[in-house]
Every structure is written in structure tokens, then in C-alpha cells.
Design an enzyme around this catalytic site. Structure first.
Site, PDB file in Angstrom:
ATOM      1  N   ILE A 133      10.906   1.413 -10.604  1.00  0.00           N
ATOM      2  CA  ILE A 133       9.969   3.183 -11.304  1.00  0.00           C
ATOM      3  C   ILE A 133      10.713   3.821 -10.602  1.00  0.00           C
ATOM      4  CG2 ILE A 133       7.977   3.803  -9.857  1.00  0.00           C
ATOM      5  CD1 ILE A 133       6.791   1.534  -8.613  1.00  0.00           C
TER       6      ILE A 133
ATOM      7  N   THR B  53      18.875  -2.391  -3.784  1.00  0.00           N
ATOM      8  CA  THR B  53      18.013  -3.489  -5.481  1.00  0.00           C
ATOM      9  C   THR B  53      18.017  -2.992  -6.491  1.00  0.00           C
ATOM     10  OG1 THR B  53      16.494  -2.113  -4.248  1.00  0.00           O
ATOM     11  CG2 THR B  53      16.513  -4.803  -3.320  1.00  0.00           C
ATOM     12  N   GLY B  54      18.751  -1.510  -7.037  1.00  0.00           N
ATOM     13  CA  GLY B  54      18.840  -0.459  -7.589  1.00  0.00           C
ATOM     14  C   GLY B  54      19.780  -1.141  -8.924  1.00  0.00           C
TER      15      GLY B  54
ATOM     16  N   GLN C  35      11.131   7.547  -4.046  1.00  0.00           N
ATOM     17  CA  GLN C  35      10.674   6.145  -4.317  1.00  0.00           C
ATOM     18  C   GLN C  35      11.505   4.794  -3.845  1.00  0.00           C
ATOM     19  OE1 GLN C  35       8.217   5.917  -6.710  1.00  0.00           O
ATOM     20  NE2 GLN C  35       8.184   8.267  -6.502  1.00  0.00           N
TER      21      GLN C  35
ATOM     22  N   TYR D 200       5.820  -4.015   6.140  1.00  0.00           N
ATOM     23  CA  TYR D 200       6.014  -2.863   4.784  1.00  0.00           C
ATOM     24  C   TYR D 200       4.198  -1.671   5.276  1.00  0.00           C
ATOM     25  CZ  TYR D 200       5.612  -1.061   0.370  1.00  0.00           C
ATOM     26  OH  TYR D 200       5.801  -0.763  -1.100  1.00  0.00           O
TER      27      TYR D 200
ATOM     28  N   LYS E  12       4.872   2.417   4.844  1.00  0.00           N
ATOM     29  CA  LYS E  12       4.275   3.311   4.025  1.00  0.00           C
ATOM     30  C   LYS E  12       3.033   4.047   4.765  1.00  0.00           C
ATOM     31  CE  LYS E  12       7.156   2.248   0.585  1.00  0.00           C
ATOM     32  NZ  LYS E  12       7.215   3.869  -0.019  1.00  0.00           N
TER      33      LYS E  12
ATOM     34  N   ARG F  59      -5.418  -8.549  -7.503  1.00  0.00           N
ATOM     35  CA  ARG F  59      -4.723  -7.277  -7.340  1.00  0.00           C
ATOM     36  C   ARG F  59      -5.229  -6.563  -8.382  1.00  0.00           C
ATOM     37  NH1 ARG F  59      -4.434  -9.692  -3.456  1.00  0.00           N
ATOM     38  NH2 ARG F  59      -2.719  -9.788  -2.201  1.00  0.00           N
TER      39      ARG F  59
ATOM     40  N   ARG G 169       0.748 -16.776   1.225  1.00  0.00           N
ATOM     41  CA  ARG G 169       1.695 -16.133   1.726  1.00  0.00           C
ATOM     42  C   ARG G 169       0.723 -15.273   3.308  1.00  0.00           C
ATOM     43  NH1 ARG G 169       4.727 -12.332  -2.076  1.00  0.00           N
ATOM     44  NH2 ARG G 169       3.425 -10.947  -0.982  1.00  0.00           N
TER      45      ARG G 169
HETATM   46  C1  UD1 Z   1       2.367  -5.839  -2.098  1.00  0.00           C
HETATM   47  C2  UD1 Z   1       1.642  -4.027  -2.105  1.00  0.00           C
HETATM   48  C3  UD1 Z   1       1.602  -3.570  -3.481  1.00  0.00           C
HETATM   49  C4  UD1 Z   1       2.994  -2.940  -3.147  1.00  0.00           C
HETATM   50  C5  UD1 Z   1       3.925  -4.332  -2.856  1.00  0.00           C
HETATM   51  C6  UD1 Z   1       5.325  -4.139  -2.890  1.00  0.00           C
HETATM   52  C7  UD1 Z   1      -0.980  -4.616  -1.580  1.00  0.00           C
HETATM   53  C8  UD1 Z   1      -2.369  -5.232  -2.476  1.00  0.00           C
HETATM   54  N1  UD1 Z   1      -0.357  -4.514  -2.540  1.00  0.00           N
HETATM   55  O1  UD1 Z   1       1.675  -5.928  -2.998  1.00  0.00           O
HETATM   56  O2  UD1 Z   1       1.442  -2.316  -3.276  1.00  0.00           O
HETATM   57  O3  UD1 Z   1       3.624  -1.988  -4.026  1.00  0.00           O
HETATM   58  O4  UD1 Z   1       3.601  -5.102  -1.767  1.00  0.00           O
HETATM   59  O5  UD1 Z   1       6.125  -4.625  -2.971  1.00  0.00           O
HETATM   60  O6  UD1 Z   1      -1.129  -4.697  -0.719  1.00  0.00           O
HETATM   61  N2  UD1 Z   1       2.626 -14.301  -5.371  1.00  0.00           N
HETATM   62  C9  UD1 Z   1       2.068 -15.398  -5.879  1.00  0.00           C
HETATM   63  N3  UD1 Z   1       3.688 -15.713  -6.333  1.00  0.00           N
HETATM   64  C10 UD1 Z   1       4.878 -15.132  -6.677  1.00  0.00           C
HETATM   65  C11 UD1 Z   1       5.117 -14.164  -5.518  1.00  0.00           C
HETATM   66  C12 UD1 Z   1       4.097 -13.703  -5.355  1.00  0.00           C
HETATM   67  O7  UD1 Z   1       1.641 -16.051  -5.936  1.00  0.00           O
HETATM   68  O8  UD1 Z   1       5.815 -15.902  -6.448  1.00  0.00           O
HETATM   69  C13 UD1 Z   1       1.369 -13.689  -5.116  1.00  0.00           C
HETATM   70  C14 UD1 Z   1       1.462 -13.068  -3.598  1.00  0.00           C
HETATM   71  O9  UD1 Z   1       0.647 -14.174  -2.196  1.00  0.00           O
HETATM   72  C15 UD1 Z   1       0.542 -11.953  -3.731  1.00  0.00           C
HETATM   73  C16 UD1 Z   1       0.532 -11.986  -4.824  1.00  0.00           C
HETATM   74  O10 UD1 Z   1       0.792 -12.916  -5.539  1.00  0.00           O
HETATM   75  O11 UD1 Z   1      -1.061 -12.791  -3.797  1.00  0.00           O
HETATM   76  C17 UD1 Z   1       0.962 -10.087  -5.649  1.00  0.00           C
HETATM   77  O12 UD1 Z   1       2.136 -10.804  -4.996  1.00  0.00           O
HETATM   78  P1  UD1 Z   1       3.576  -9.116  -4.350  1.00  0.00           P
HETATM   79  O13 UD1 Z   1       3.632  -9.319  -6.277  1.00  0.00           O
HETATM   80  O14 UD1 Z   1       4.375  -9.319  -3.780  1.00  0.00           O
HETATM   81  O15 UD1 Z   1       2.688  -7.757  -4.400  1.00  0.00           O
HETATM   82  P2  UD1 Z   1       1.434  -7.678  -2.739  1.00  0.00           P
HETATM   83  O16 UD1 Z   1       2.203  -8.609  -1.669  1.00  0.00           O
HETATM   84  O17 UD1 Z   1       0.122  -7.744  -3.521  1.00  0.00           O
END
Ligand code: UD1
Length: 309
Positions: A13, A36-37, A72, A140, A144, A208, A267
Site C-alpha cells: 500500500i 517485507t517491503g 503504513q 493483530y 491495530k 470480505r 484458520r
Molecule cells: C485481515 C483483516 C484486514 C487486514 C488483514 C491484514 C479482517 C476481516 N480483515 O484480513 O483488514 O488488512 O487482516 O492481513 O479481519 N484464506 C484462504 N486461503 C489462503 C489465505 C487466506 O482461504 O491461502 C482465507 C482466510 O482464512 C480468510 C480470508 O481468506 O478467511 C482472507 O484472509 P487474508 O487475506 O489473510 O485476510 P484477513 O485475515 O481476512
């Protein structure tokens, strides 16, 4: 022309913010520890302070002469915070505190903090509004929330202007799919491009509010200078929601792929549903998510394709 410090400016970002600021003629400095950047995300010639914000003195050096700070820098992963609460606390809380103190002491005009939708936790009420009670369920999310509370205190106690922009699952070009902690859209696109099954944690019915990065950049830049928003917490999102099953389908359609997803256990610390109310951003920032989810997804897939040719 103003001077902006973008912390984590070499990250996903942050680098989009750097690009947008330079494009409109502002002066930019980046502070990044390159954990990570990536240097390749930075335009040539940009002023860089290399260091970890949690280390003494780094934030002080970084903020010198800056009008605005866009914070950020973070270790942005729910599961990583569950695995490493100490390391993520240092990056997400100690780094933020160092930056707030340095910004206050340097007379920064305003600091915009990257908050997270995870702060809302797992309540069933949708969409999430800023006046709902925060209910973090992971380190986390709490880190935040602590960050935004500290911002609030720095405004009320010391007069440093701050705004928290709460992000909802940001995606787009330059989101690296190089770790199991990466954002889900980057991982799914990478898998499908390689002809592999995207791995869904749980049943895929979790939803999401996926937000394209250009919309986030617009929201953050507005938050930096809008009148009457100091001390506020504001959702920056699309305002819709889709399930992971729908997400896989959408990427498959763009790629012309039929590769079925694979499934494993849900997860730990995963929120079931997430969707923002963006009324406050519209009203206070004049924000409008001009790039719809589908367009953002197409642009993101196009970017990933350029990597794999
Ligand atoms: C969370 C926060 C988001 C924040 C982010 C930082 C929430 C709702 N959102 O995102 O605002 O910016 O953390 O990282 O809490 N998943 C899979 N397969 C994969 C990877 C992920 O199924 O290989 C699933 C996860 O279990 C989850 C969804 O995809 O249900 C999104 O995961 P991810 O992209 O890691 O973000 P959040 O944890 O939702």
C-alpha cells in the site's frame, strides 16, 4: 507542494501512496526496514531512511521536515500475529508509538494511521460502522486497535492531528504472494496462474469487503488534508462483500481456468464476515470507491500476468 513521510513506503500500500504523491507533485520520503517491503517498489531517486521504526532514533530521523505522515509500516497479518505476538507487537505497537512521539515533537501537521477492519472482531452485525464497539480477537486486531487509540490520545493530550483509516482487505498490484501470510487474493491468483488449486481455509463461505488499492490511496490522501476530521476513525473500503467461493469463481472467469479449489481447516482467529459501512468516509472525506471490485480484480490479474511471462 507538501512533504510527506510514507512509513512502509516500499511495501504494497505504501508504494502506491508514494507513486500517487509524486505524480501530483508532492515531495516524498520513505522509511522502511525492508522486512517485507521491496526496493523495486520504489521509484528511482526517492528519499529513503532505512531502519526499523521500533528502534530508537529512526522515527526522529524520518520525520524531520515532514508536513504529513502516512503510517503504513506494519506486519500486516492476522495468522502471523497469532504465531508471533511479540514480534508483531514490536512492529505494530512500539513502531507506532515511536512515530507518534517523533511526529508530535517535530510539529507534524497530521498523521494518518493505517487501521484495520479486524478491530471489529466477529460480531454478526453488518455492515461495520465506526461507532460499533471494537472487539479484537487476535493480537493483530488488538495491535491495530492500540495504534488507533494511541493516535486518539496524541490528538486529545498533545494536539497532534491524527486520523485512522480502517482498511478492509486491500488488494492490487504489488501485493506479494510470497508467504503463507500474504493476502488471499494474491495467493489465489498465483495458484490459478500456475495451474494449481487455490487453498481455501474453511468452507469458503466467509465473506470480505475486498478493496482495490487505488480506492485506499484516494481515501488516505483525502484523510491527510480534509477539514474537521482530526481524531476520527474512518472506514476505507468498497462497502460490499463476497465469499471466498465467489472470489475463486471470479478469478477463474478472468483467467479462463476451471481448476477447482482445495479445502483445509478454518484458520484460527478468522473472522466470519466483514463488510464496511462507508457513509462516514463519503460524508467526511468526499470519498467514493471509484474502482469497482471486478475492475480492480482484472487489473490485479493483469499485473500478476506480467510477472509470470
Ligand atoms: C485481515 C483483516 C484486514 C487486514 C488483514 C491484514 C479482517 C476481516 N480483515 O484480513 O483488514 O488488512 O487482516 O492481513 O479481519 N484464506 C484462504 N486461503 C489462503 C489465505 C487466506 O482461504 O491461502 C482465507 C482466510 O482464512 C480468510 C480470508 O481468506 O478467511 C482472507 O484472509 P487474508 O487475506 O489473510 O485476510 P484477513 O485475515 O481476512
Amino acid at each position: 507542494m507538501s512533504v510527506y513521510l510514507v512509513t512502509g513506503g516500499a511495501g504494497f500500500i505504501g508504494s502506491h501512496l508514494v507513486e500517487a504523491l509524486l505524480k501530483r507533485g508532492d515531495q516524498v520520503r520513505v522509511v522502511d526496514n525492508f522486512s517485507t517491503g521491496k526496493r523495486g517498489n520504489l521509484p528511482a531517486g526517492v528519499d529513503v531512511v532505512e531502519g526499523d521504526l521500533a528502534d530508537d532514533g529512526v522515527a526522529v530521523r524520518a520525520v524531520v521536515g515532514c508536513d504529513y505522515v502516512l503510517h503504513q509500516a506494519a506486519i500486516p497479518s492476522v495468522p502471523r500475529s497469532v504465531k508471533d505476538p511479540l514480534g508483531t507487537h514490536r512492529a505494530n505497537v512500539d513502531g507506532t508509538m515511536q512515530l507518534l512521539v517523533a511526529s508530535r515533537d517535530a510539529g507534524v501537521k497530521r498523521l494518518v494511521f493505517a487501521g484495520s477492519s479486524s478491530t471489529y472482531g466477529n460480531s454478526a452485525v453488518l455492515p461495520k460502522r465506526e461507532d460499533m464497539r471494537p472487539a479484537p480477537i487476535t493480537p493483530y486486531a488488538l495491535q491495530k486497535y492500540i495504534g488507533e487509540q494511541y493516535c486518539h490520545f496524541f490528538t486529545s493530550l498533545y494536539g497532534l492531528e491524527t486520523v485512522t483509516t480502517r482498511y478492509f482487505n486491500v488488494f492490487g498490484p504489488r501485493q506479494a504472494p510470497d508467504s503463507p501470510y500474504s493476502g488471499v487474493i494474491s495467493l489465489f491468483i498465483k495458484a490459478l496462474l500456475a495451474g494449481q488449486s487455490p487453498l481455501i481455509h474453511g468452507d469458503g463461505r466467509q465473506t470480505r469487503d475486498f478493496t482495490y488499492v487505488a480506492n485506499v490511496v484516494d481515501g488516505v490522501l483525502r484523510a491527510a488534508t480534509a477539514e474537521g476530521v482530526s481524531g476520527e476513525v474512518i472506514n476505507v473500503a468498497t462497502g460490499g462483500r463476497i465469499s471466498l467461493l465467489e472470489l475463486v469463481r471470479a478469478i477463474q472467469l478472468i483467467l479462463g481456468s476451471n481448476k477447482a479449489p482445495a479445502f483445509d481447516g478454518a484458520r484460527e482467529g478468522d473472522v466470519k464476515d466483514s463488510q464496511a459501512d462507508i457513509f462516514k468516509a463519503r460524508k467526511m472525506l468526499g470519498y467514493d470507491p471509484t474502482v469497482p471490485f471486478e475492475d480492480g480484480l482484472r487489473q490485479t490479474v493483469a499485473w500478476f500476468k506480467t510477472l509470470s511471462v
